[in-house]
Motif scaffolding. Structure first.
Motif, PDB file in Angstrom:
ATOM      1  N   LEU B  64       0.834  -1.206   0.000  1.00 15.24           N
ATOM      2  CA  LEU B  64       0.000   0.000   0.000  1.00 15.24           C
ATOM      3  C   LEU B  64       0.868   1.255   0.000  1.00 15.24           C
ATOM      4  CD1 LEU B  64      -3.107   0.233   0.176  1.00 15.24           C
ATOM      5  CD2 LEU B  64      -2.834   0.730   2.583  1.00 15.24           C
ATOM      6  N   PHE B  70      -2.479   4.600  -3.858  1.00 12.47           N
ATOM      7  CA  PHE B  70      -2.946   4.759  -2.479  1.00 12.47           C
ATOM      8  C   PHE B  70      -2.881   6.219  -2.046  1.00 12.47           C
ATOM      9  CE2 PHE B  70      -1.370   5.265   1.919  1.00 12.47           C
ATOM     10  CZ  PHE B  70      -2.572   5.044   2.567  1.00 12.47           C
ATOM     11  N   SER B  73      -5.568   8.193  -3.637  1.00 13.57           N
ATOM     12  CA  SER B  73      -6.908   8.007  -3.065  1.00 13.57           C
ATOM     13  C   SER B  73      -7.013   8.681  -1.699  1.00 13.57           C
ATOM     14  CB  SER B  73      -7.260   6.524  -2.972  1.00 13.57           C
ATOM     15  OG  SER B  73      -6.614   5.926  -1.879  1.00 13.57           O
ATOM     16  N   LEU B 251     -11.016   6.487  -0.659  1.00 13.14           N
ATOM     17  CA  LEU B 251     -10.665   5.226   0.005  1.00 13.14           C
ATOM     18  C   LEU B 251     -11.811   4.227  -0.068  1.00 13.14           C
ATOM     19  CD1 LEU B 251      -8.829   6.591   3.164  1.00 13.14           C
ATOM     20  CD2 LEU B 251      -7.801   5.236   1.348  1.00 13.14           C
ATOM     21  N   LYS B 254     -12.165   2.756  -3.405  1.00  8.89           N
ATOM     22  CA  LYS B 254     -11.023   1.859  -3.557  1.00  8.89           C
ATOM     23  C   LYS B 254     -11.272   0.505  -2.893  1.00  8.89           C
ATOM     24  CE  LYS B 254      -7.020   2.614  -5.513  1.00  8.89           C
ATOM     25  NZ  LYS B 254      -6.975   2.583  -6.956  1.00  8.89           N
ATOM     26  N   THR B 258     -10.998  -2.783  -5.086  1.00  8.07           N
ATOM     27  CA  THR B 258      -9.951  -3.759  -4.804  1.00  8.07           C
ATOM     28  C   THR B 258     -10.565  -5.112  -4.444  1.00  8.07           C
ATOM     29  OG1 THR B 258      -8.772  -1.895  -3.850  1.00  8.07           O
ATOM     30  CG2 THR B 258      -7.764  -4.034  -3.583  1.00  8.07           C
ATOM     31  N   TYR B 271      -6.906  -1.015   2.771  1.00  8.19           N
ATOM     32  CA  TYR B 271      -7.502   0.291   2.458  1.00  8.19           C
ATOM     33  C   TYR B 271      -8.534   0.671   3.521  1.00  8.19           C
ATOM     34  CZ  TYR B 271      -5.615   1.467  -2.130  1.00  8.19           C
ATOM     35  OH  TYR B 271      -4.801   1.862  -3.137  1.00  8.19           O
TER      36      TYR B 271
END
Lengths: 277, 299
Positions: B64, B70, B73, B251, B254, B258, B271
């Motif tokens: 991450l 990352f 985000s 986030l 995400k 993910t 996350y």
């Protein structure tokens, strides 16, 4: 009236006018789109005025979309969530309103915390859990997931209402050894009926609105609520836009009406929960 | 708060009979998953074996912290939340001030100003998606009429986040308005009049009397809007899906991507852990501010 106050007055009305257009236009446009023939929407361009004469065309188009089924599922999800969060919320609210007990502070903090946890955070573990227990693709599972978030709000609204009920009212019943549970259901709850209604509407529209869990857990089209059904139109061009907006309108009207009717209670509930921890 | 005298050992247990069912519920459907999520972030769980991930320690977090996506985000989440608060609170407060004093048609105006808040999020997203439409959207027709051409409101790197913000502000400003309006209507009229009689003009009356009175309400609304923006999924996901090139992937978006597009549940949980830290930080600030205020108000 002096020149200055007159100018101020005009400016104020101008400001209000701008705000009304900004706030109201999207909803107006939803209605205008729903009532437009599709040839106009994609061809000559959408007209700015409402065309109520097209209402029959819209009704025919809505028949091509499973709006009724979706709204029925939404209704089941919202109603199930309301019953569960009112039941659990009134128990928790009563305990917090009437008793001092060990762990009271922790309970309050945990309830407060659920209001800041993003739904997406428990999405993955709930998904894994629902696979294990066969709750994936079931409306029951969805209701169970939703209530975690509407329960604290219901609890805070009901606790606030119970705090305002004087203890003397239930005292004689308690002296006569009436069970506590009956005190709650037969004495307290009828007295706070308006707040129960408010908590019910808040929970109901939390379920009505929910999208993330519904779109992740419900893969079977027949189970879709209106939120997921509507979202399925995104990026898909076969469905006439007027039917999409018509469905959105049917989905929005009950929410708009109820929000306008009990806005004060909703705000009181949301802010009380946020404040009192 | 009515603390009751507890008479015997049995009645001591009564409150727990009430508080246990809701607490057990929250433990099962909220806090256990939350803990599970924290543990999952330390495993290589994938969607094909959601219950049997292998423990990988801080491996997900190492990946991450090396991933530019990352940081993007995280930045997007913060920018989105802060701007939603600034614009939402400003517009909501202005609306509240504009309709505070009675005028003809106020109930109708008030109702219209609440539309954005009352419309379900998915319906709101579809309306705005249609208004932002490249070819037939009302915004592009307007800009064309003005002679500045068309814009890719949701597809251009520079405009996607502001466009999402506009929709968000449309939705949260009414809530801010209601909260501020409630505070405004409890400003004692005599104090305002007294200030005016003493020769204060409109602006200084506002600064000296009204603003201090509504400041706690504004603060509360700002914190709520902040928390909601960190949590918000539906509008962003439906309007842009996190694109273009990740410029609107918060986030929360995400996590979902993910987990269910890349099938990496362990990574998604990492996350999530960052999202939780962020949410808790805001909540802690909120809690501290509220505690201080309640003390100050003598409650």
């Amino acid at each position: 009236m002096t020149m200055k106050t007159l100018t101020l007055k005009t400016l104020r009305y101008l400001l209000i006018g701008i705000l009304v257009v900004m706030a109201g236009f999207p909803v107006y446009w939803m209605a205008a789109t729903a009532l437009s023939p599709n040839a106009e929407l994609y061809g000559t361009g959408q007209r700015f005025l409402l065309q109520p004469q097209n209402i029959f065309g819209l009704v025919t188009e809505l028949g091509q979309v499973p709006t009724g089924q979706w709204l029925f599922n939404t209704l089941l999800i919202a109603a199930g969530g309301t019953v569960l969060s009112l039941t659990l919320g009134s128990l928790a609210g009563y305990a917090l309103s009437r008793f001092k007990f060990h762990g009271r502070g922790i309970v309050g903090f945990l309830l407060f915390m659920t209001q800041v946890v993003p739904e997406a955070l428990i999405l993955v573990p709930l998904y894994a859990m629902f696979i294990t227990f066969g709750l994936l693709n079931s409306l029951t599972g969805l209701v169970l997931a939703n209530v975690g978030f509407s329960l604290p709000v219901a609890c805070f609204v009901l606790k606030g209402a119970m705090d305002a009920v004087p203890y003397e009212i239930e005292e004689s019943a308690i002296i006569d050894n009436c069970p506590r549970f009956s005190v709650l259901t037969m004495i307290i709850l009828p007295l706070i009926a308006p707040s129960i209604a408010a908590a019910a509407v808040i929970s109901f529209f939390a379920g009505w609105n929910e999208f993330l869990f519904a779109s992740t857990f419900l893969s079977d089209r027949a189970n879709w609520p209106a939120s997921v059904g509507l979202a399925s139109f995104v990026g898909q061009y076969e469905t006439p836009m007027s039917a999409v907006m018509g469905t959105a309108l049917v989905f929005s009207v009950p929410a708009i009406v109820f929000f306008l009717l009990i806005q004060r209670k909703i705000v009181a509930g949301l802010t009380a929960g946020a404040v009192k921890g | 708060m009515t603390g009751l005298k507890i008479r015997s050992g049995m009645t001591r247990l009564v409150p727990y009979a009430f508080i246990l069912p809701p607490m057990i519920y929250l433990m099962v459907f909220m806090f256990w998953p939350l803990g599970r999520q924290m543990y999952m972030s330390l495993t290589n769980t994938r969607i094909i074996n959601p219950n049997r991930g292998r423990f990988v320690g801080l491996g997900n977090y190492e990946r991450l912290f090396e991933d530019p996506a990352f940081y993007l985000s995280l930045k997007t989440t913060l920018v989105y939340a802060v701007l939603a608060v600034i614009f939402g609170v400003a517009l909501g407060t202005i609306s509240a001030l504009a309709i505070d004093r009675p005028f003809k048609g106020r109930p109708i105006v008030r109702a219209i100003l609440l539309f954005g808040w009352a419309v379900p999020n998915v319906a709101a997203s579809l309306i705005w998606l249609w208004m932002y439409n490249d070819r037939s959207g009302v915004f592009n027709r307007l800009t064309e009429m003005l002679g500045v051409g068309r814009f890719g409101w949701l597809t251009s790197v520079d405009l996607a986040l502001p466009s999402i913000l506009a929709t968000t502000v449309w939705q949260v400003a009414p809530f801010v308005m209601l909260v501020v309006l409630a505070a405004l209507q409890s400003v004692p009229q005599e104090v305002r009049e007294a200030a005016r009689i003493d020769g204060a003009d409109g602006l200084s009356t506002f600064r000296a009397v009204t603003l201090p009175h509504i400041r706690p309400a504004i603060q509360l609304a700002a914190l709520l809007v902040c928390v909601w923006s960190i949590r918000r999924f539906d509008i962003i996901y439906l309007l842009t899906g996190g694109g273009p090139v990740g410029t609107t992937s918060t986030l929360v978006v995400k996590i979902r991507q993910t987990a269910f597009e890349n099938h990496e549940l362990g990574m998604a949980s990492a996350y999530g852990a960052i999202g939780l830290v962020l949410a808790l930080a805001v909540a802690a600030i909120h809690y501290a501010v509220e505690q201080r205020r309640m003390k100050w108000m003598g409650r």
